[in-house]
Design a protein around this motif. Sequence first.
Motif, PDB file in Angstrom:
ATOM      1  N   ARG A 216     106.777   0.073 -30.709  1.00  0.00           N
ATOM      2  CA  ARG A 216     108.023  -0.314 -30.038  1.00  0.00           C
ATOM      3  C   ARG A 216     108.886  -1.173 -30.959  1.00  0.00           C
ATOM      4  NH1 ARG A 216     104.509  -1.677 -25.744  1.00  0.00           N
ATOM      5  NH2 ARG A 216     105.124  -3.852 -25.973  1.00  0.00           N
TER       6      ARG A 216
ATOM      7  N   GLY B  33     112.758  -0.252 -25.831  1.00  0.00           N
ATOM      8  CA  GLY B  33     111.820   0.863 -25.700  1.00  0.00           C
ATOM      9  C   GLY B  33     110.961   0.731 -24.452  1.00  0.00           C
ATOM     10  N   ARG B  34     110.168   1.736 -24.217  1.00  0.00           N
ATOM     11  CA  ARG B  34     109.318   1.766 -23.036  1.00  0.00           C
ATOM     12  C   ARG B  34     107.915   1.290 -23.387  1.00  0.00           C
ATOM     13  NH1 ARG B  34     110.678   6.592 -19.208  1.00  0.00           N
ATOM     14  NH2 ARG B  34     109.907   4.977 -17.899  1.00  0.00           N
TER      15      ARG B  34
ATOM     16  N   LYS C 259     117.911   5.923 -30.732  1.00  0.00           N
ATOM     17  CA  LYS C 259     118.049   5.160 -29.501  1.00  0.00           C
ATOM     18  C   LYS C 259     118.055   3.676 -29.830  1.00  0.00           C
ATOM     19  CE  LYS C 259     116.030   8.718 -26.729  1.00  0.00           C
ATOM     20  NZ  LYS C 259     115.042   9.115 -25.771  1.00  0.00           N
TER      21      LYS C 259
ATOM     22  N   GLY D 119     113.997   1.614 -29.022  1.00  0.00           N
ATOM     23  CA  GLY D 119     114.312   2.581 -27.979  1.00  0.00           C
ATOM     24  C   GLY D 119     113.287   3.683 -27.822  1.00  0.00           C
TER      25      GLY D 119
ATOM     26  N   CYS E 245     104.532   6.016 -22.289  1.00  0.00           N
ATOM     27  CA  CYS E 245     105.137   7.295 -22.680  1.00  0.00           C
ATOM     28  C   CYS E 245     105.758   7.997 -21.468  1.00  0.00           C
ATOM     29  CB  CYS E 245     104.069   8.174 -23.324  1.00  0.00           C
ATOM     30  SG  CYS E 245     104.664   9.797 -23.824  1.00  0.00           S
ATOM     31  N   GLU E 246     106.937   8.567 -21.645  1.00  0.00           N
ATOM     32  CA  GLU E 246     107.602   9.328 -20.585  1.00  0.00           C
ATOM     33  C   GLU E 246     106.851  10.605 -20.245  1.00  0.00           C
ATOM     34  OE1 GLU E 246     111.592  10.208 -21.765  1.00  0.00           O
ATOM     35  OE2 GLU E 246     112.324   8.219 -21.210  1.00  0.00           O
TER      36      GLU E 246
ATOM     37  N   CYS F  71     110.489   6.127 -26.538  1.00  0.00           N
ATOM     38  CA  CYS F  71     110.119   6.493 -25.172  1.00  0.00           C
ATOM     39  C   CYS F  71     108.927   7.446 -25.145  1.00  0.00           C
ATOM     40  CB  CYS F  71     111.299   7.080 -24.420  1.00  0.00           C
ATOM     41  SG  CYS F  71     112.045   8.490 -25.219  1.00  0.00           S
TER      42      CYS F  71
END
Length: 87
Positions: free
Chosen positions: A51, A35-36, A31, A56, A39-40, A58
């Motif tokens: 990160r 990044g996030r 990715k 990217g 956490c998803e 996640c």
Amino acid sequence: MAIGWAGDGAVQDQIDATVNDAVQRARLQLKHGPGRTHCEECDAPIPAARRKAVPGVCLCVNCQQAHDAGRGASLYNRRGSKDSQLR
């Protein structure tokens, strides 16, 4: 010395092609972007160092490990067996 229809470097060519295909598949799955921050999966904060290291990202480390463990690797050589290629 070649045996049958295969060239001198046929086996090494097959190995190189298999490795190159695996590298291309891995690169396509990477990715991009910042990044996030969370956490998803579990909404845990993702550290800035992670990160920065994984563009990217996640998932947190724990969720990523669980995700990778459930994935498994395909060990099937889609180019055929060495014997079938060299006959």
